[in-house]
Design a protein around this motif. Structure first.
Motif, mmCIF file in Angstrom:
data_model
loop_
_atom_site.group_PDB
_atom_site.id
_atom_site.type_symbol
_atom_site.label_atom_id
_atom_site.label_comp_id
_atom_site.label_asym_id
_atom_site.label_seq_id
_atom_site.Cartn_x
_atom_site.Cartn_y
_atom_site.Cartn_z
ATOM 1 N N SER A 9 0.846 -1.210 0.000
ATOM 2 C CA SER A 9 0.000 0.000 0.000
ATOM 3 C C SER A 9 0.873 1.250 0.000
ATOM 4 C CB SER A 9 -0.903 0.031 1.239
ATOM 5 O OG SER A 9 -1.722 -1.109 1.295
ATOM 6 N N TYR A 10 1.874 1.237 0.860
ATOM 7 C CA TYR A 10 2.736 2.412 0.996
ATOM 8 C C TYR A 10 3.497 2.679 -0.303
ATOM 9 C CZ TYR A 10 6.469 5.497 2.484
ATOM 10 O OH TYR A 10 7.336 6.559 2.563
ATOM 11 N N ALA A 11 4.026 1.614 -0.914
ATOM 12 C CA ALA A 11 4.811 1.795 -2.145
ATOM 13 C C ALA A 11 3.956 2.387 -3.255
ATOM 14 C CB ALA A 11 5.405 0.448 -2.577
ATOM 15 N N VAL A 12 2.731 1.906 -3.384
ATOM 16 C CA VAL A 12 1.854 2.436 -4.440
ATOM 17 C C VAL A 12 1.473 3.881 -4.119
ATOM 18 C CG1 VAL A 12 -0.394 2.197 -5.557
ATOM 19 C CG2 VAL A 12 0.976 0.165 -5.082
ATOM 20 N N ALA A 13 1.156 4.156 -2.859
ATOM 21 C CA ALA A 13 0.752 5.514 -2.477
ATOM 22 C C ALA A 13 1.892 6.509 -2.649
ATOM 23 C CB ALA A 13 0.266 5.524 -1.025
ATOM 24 N N ARG A 14 3.095 6.081 -2.323
ATOM 25 C CA ARG A 14 4.235 7.005 -2.319
ATOM 26 C C ARG A 14 4.867 7.171 -3.688
ATOM 27 N NH1 ARG A 14 7.301 10.497 -2.450
ATOM 28 N NH2 ARG A 14 8.928 11.140 -0.994
ATOM 29 N N TRP A 15 4.956 6.063 -4.429
ATOM 30 C CA TRP A 15 5.718 6.108 -5.674
ATOM 31 C C TRP A 15 4.906 5.744 -6.907
ATOM 32 C CZ3 TRP A 15 9.681 8.764 -4.376
ATOM 33 C CH2 TRP A 15 10.328 8.558 -3.163
ATOM 34 N N GLY A 16 3.639 5.360 -6.745
ATOM 35 C CA GLY A 16 2.831 4.948 -7.887
ATOM 36 C C GLY A 16 2.352 6.131 -8.707
ATOM 37 N N GLY A 17 2.021 5.863 -9.974
ATOM 38 C CA GLY A 17 1.423 6.883 -10.825
ATOM 39 C C GLY A 17 -0.057 7.019 -10.494
ATOM 40 N N ASP A 18 -0.706 8.021 -11.081
ATOM 41 C CA ASP A 18 -2.126 8.270 -10.789
ATOM 42 C C ASP A 18 -2.980 7.039 -11.071
ATOM 43 O OD1 ASP A 18 -1.544 10.805 -10.008
ATOM 44 O OD2 ASP A 18 -2.124 11.748 -11.902
ATOM 45 N N ARG A 19 -2.729 6.401 -12.209
ATOM 46 C CA ARG A 19 -3.568 5.254 -12.573
ATOM 47 C C ARG A 19 -3.343 4.098 -11.622
ATOM 48 N NH1 ARG A 19 -3.071 3.999 -18.841
ATOM 49 N NH2 ARG A 19 -4.532 2.374 -18.260
ATOM 50 N N GLN A 20 -2.107 3.891 -11.206
ATOM 51 C CA GLN A 20 -1.827 2.807 -10.252
ATOM 52 C C GLN A 20 -2.492 3.105 -8.912
ATOM 53 O OE1 GLN A 20 2.408 3.175 -10.709
ATOM 54 N NE2 GLN A 20 2.593 1.216 -11.775
ATOM 55 N N ARG A 21 -2.407 4.345 -8.481
ATOM 56 C CA ARG A 21 -3.027 4.693 -7.186
ATOM 57 C C ARG A 21 -4.541 4.542 -7.255
ATOM 58 N NH1 ARG A 21 1.182 8.939 -6.586
ATOM 59 N NH2 ARG A 21 -0.185 10.422 -7.620
ATOM 60 N N GLU A 22 -5.122 5.042 -8.348
ATOM 61 C CA GLU A 22 -6.589 4.979 -8.447
ATOM 62 C C GLU A 22 -7.090 3.543 -8.587
ATOM 63 O OE1 GLU A 22 -7.255 7.637 -11.680
ATOM 64 O OE2 GLU A 22 -6.600 9.359 -10.463
ATOM 65 N N HIS A 23 -6.283 2.688 -9.190
ATOM 66 C CA HIS A 23 -6.726 1.298 -9.358
ATOM 67 C C HIS A 23 -6.564 0.496 -8.064
ATOM 68 C CE1 HIS A 23 -7.616 -2.457 -11.441
ATOM 69 N NE2 HIS A 23 -6.628 -3.002 -10.738
ATOM 70 N N TRP A 24 -5.377 0.583 -7.451
ATOM 71 C CA TRP A 24 -5.077 -0.336 -6.356
ATOM 72 C C TRP A 24 -5.453 0.179 -4.976
ATOM 73 C CZ3 TRP A 24 -4.695 -5.087 -7.561
ATOM 74 C CH2 TRP A 24 -4.105 -5.488 -8.761
ATOM 75 N N LEU A 25 -5.274 1.444 -4.716
ATOM 76 C CA LEU A 25 -5.436 1.899 -3.320
ATOM 77 C C LEU A 25 -6.854 1.725 -2.766
ATOM 78 C CD1 LEU A 25 -3.008 4.969 -3.238
ATOM 79 C CD2 LEU A 25 -2.658 2.657 -2.349
ATOM 80 N N PRO A 26 -7.910 2.043 -3.526
ATOM 81 C CA PRO A 26 -9.247 1.780 -2.950
ATOM 82 C C PRO A 26 -9.457 0.294 -2.662
ATOM 83 C CG PRO A 26 -9.396 3.267 -4.827
ATOM 84 C CD PRO A 26 -7.991 2.728 -4.822
ATOM 85 N N ARG A 27 -8.868 -0.552 -3.483
ATOM 86 C CA ARG A 27 -8.996 -1.996 -3.252
ATOM 87 C C ARG A 27 -8.188 -2.419 -2.018
ATOM 88 N NH1 ARG A 27 -9.580 -1.058 -8.619
ATOM 89 N NH2 ARG A 27 -10.913 -2.446 -9.863
ATOM 90 N N PHE A 28 -7.007 -1.868 -1.880
ATOM 91 C CA PHE A 28 -6.198 -2.181 -0.683
ATOM 92 C C PHE A 28 -6.916 -1.714 0.592
ATOM 93 C CE2 PHE A 28 -1.849 -1.961 -3.079
ATOM 94 C CZ PHE A 28 -2.023 -3.267 -3.517
ATOM 95 N N ALA A 29 -7.602 -0.590 0.498
ATOM 96 C CA ALA A 29 -8.260 -0.021 1.685
ATOM 97 C C ALA A 29 -9.379 -0.922 2.199
ATOM 98 C CB ALA A 29 -8.803 1.365 1.357
#
Lengths: 390, 89
Positions: free
Chosen positions: A96-116
């Protein structure tokens, strides 16, 4: 370096909530999960429903975005009940942290709500048969193709690899290290359970086999080479911080169990607690656990301040906490005698889990080397006069 | 804001890793053998905290961090971008 030890009201309330949840929903089942070598889906659903999988996910994506101290308290309380559950928070938090900190917009929008929400569980796939602490020894390769990347290699001992929906996976691309978000259903990826481990047996380890595994162009996370070092190092830092707090909980569990047993059990006409040699073990557990907690708190406050000293503080905390957890677990088994050696007794599990803590997220020996090196750096920062008067 | 503004702070931070060694502006920090595996994260935290900027994924290139002059240029560029964004908001 200033040290704060007082929790805020909100942090204290969170700690109580985590303690209550662990006491009711985690600790009573931990031995059964250890024997089954897995966490049941119903538990994972409950865990996700409480929002605990979103601990390291920013609030803007539906996560809890816990401050470092509160995140630490979650790990401590879970570690007190079951190190495998705490491991889930560790590896899912790292992804979660790696995607939030270093991911691009599309990666964050795709994965972070699912991780949450637990819609997707993340795992950290760095270790290989020949590469653990030595990241430079990575052998898994990636090559660019017209439709993305093709990955080939082996990953081993991937925590929650059996259950993860996506792996933060490291490979060499054009000779440089790179990170990829590899979905579990990626063509060419095979996941095999790893069983029979010594400790954290319910953390559902897996071996990943990648044979020309195809991932999309947007699977690349961060930039290869120098960028990868930041992605991997920052995720491992969070993992180390999480494990350190988990060890505090594990050591506390050893102390709790020993206090209870030594109070009840009598030998030679007196309670165990009245034997001075037993008191020595309990005193060491209590002192070591309190010191480990303070080191973790110090690391937490420094992380909160985004201090450059937070990294070193986390190494100190993990080193001391993992050593304390193992010594405490060994003493807890000693206090319990034959009972503690029995199948299904929690202190037996604590001892097996504690040994694992001295190996993961930087082995004890790697910690010693790094801390000693940093001690020399610190020494050069102070003048001889400061050293004399310190 | 000129590039010269940041170098003293950058050098002061780096000095803790280099002991008696005096870094020059163009000396390759990573080729010196003085830094360990924690250094990259410490450097990122330092640059973000000291100069109130956010290091993005796109900034994570060796060429932005391997010398004092390169770090100085990165900070100048990032601060100029922050300043421009503030003026337009």
């Amino acid at each position: 370096m200033a040290i704060r030890v007082q929790l805020t009201e909100r942090q204290a309330a969170a700690r109580e909530e985590y303690e209550s949840f662990t006491r009711q929903a985690v600790a009573p089942h931990a031995d059964a999960w250890d024997r089954a070598e897995r966490l049941p889906e119903e538990f994972l659903e409950e865990f996700a429903a409480r929002g605990l999988l979103g601990a390291a996910v920013p609030a803007g994506y539906g996560g809890a975005e816990l401050d470092p101290i509160t995140f630490g308290l979650l790990n401590e309380e879970l570690g007190r009940g079951c190190s495998s559950v705490r491991s889930l928070v560790t590896v899912h938090g790292m992804a979660s942290y790696a995607v939030a900190r270093w991911g691009g917009d599309r990666q964050r929008e795709h994965w972070l709500p699912r991780f949450a929400t637990g819609g997707a569980i993340g795992a950290f796939a760095l270790t290989e048969p020949g590469a653990g602490s030595d990241v430079k020894a990575l052998r898994t390769t990636a090559r660019r193709t017209d439709d993305g990347f093709r990955l080939t290699g082996q990953k081993r001992w991937i925590t929650f690899g059996q259950r993860a929906d996506v792996y933060l996976l490291f490979a060499r691309l054009d000779g440089r290290e790179a990170a990829f978000l590899v979905p579990r259903d990626a063509p060419g990826l095979t996941v095999r359970p790893v069983t029979g481990m010594l400790g954290t047996k319910a953390s559902m380890l897996a071996e990943l086999s990648l044979v020309d595994c195809l991932v999309a162009p947007e699977a690349l996370l961060g930039r290869p080479g120098f960028g990868l070092a930041a992605v991997a190092a920052s995720a491992l830092e969070l993992g180390r911080y999480s494990v350190a707090w988990g060890c505090v909980g594990l050591a506390q569990a050893c102390l709790d169990a020993s206090l209870d047993h030594a109070d009840r059990r009598e030998t030679f006409g007196v309670r165990l607690r009245d034997h001075q040699l037993v008191q020595r073990m309990i005193a060491d557990m209590a002192t070591g656990t309190a010191a480990a907690r303070l080191l973790c708190q110090q690391a937490g406050w420094l992380r909160q301040d985004r201090s450059t000293e937070s990294l070193h503080a986390t190494w100190l905390a993990k080193y001391h906490a993992s050593r304390t957890a193992f010594r405490s677990a060994s003493d807890a088994v000693q206090v319990h005698g034959a009972q503690g050696c029995g199948d299904g007794h929690p202190v037996q599990r604590y001892l097996r889990d504690a040994k694992v803590m001295e190996i993961i997220e930087g082995s004890t020996e790697l910690q010693q080397t790094t801390i000693a090196e940093s001690a020399y750096h610190s020494r050069t920062r102070t003048t001889p006069t400061e050293r004399v008067t310190a | 804001m000129t590039t010269a503004d940041h170098k003293p702070q950058i050098l002061a931070f780096l000095a803790q890793f280099f002991g008696e060694h005096r870094l020059t502006d163009d000396e390759d920090i990573f080729a010196t053998g003085f830094v360990n595996s924690l250094f990259i994260m410490q450097l990122v935290l330092f640059v973000e905290g000291e100069f109130d900027i956010t290091v993005d994924d796109d900034d994570l290139e060796m060429a932005n961090f391997n010398t004092v002059r390169a770090i100085d240029a990165l900070v100048t560029r990032k601060r100029a971008a922050v300043g421009a964004a503030a003026q337009h908001s």
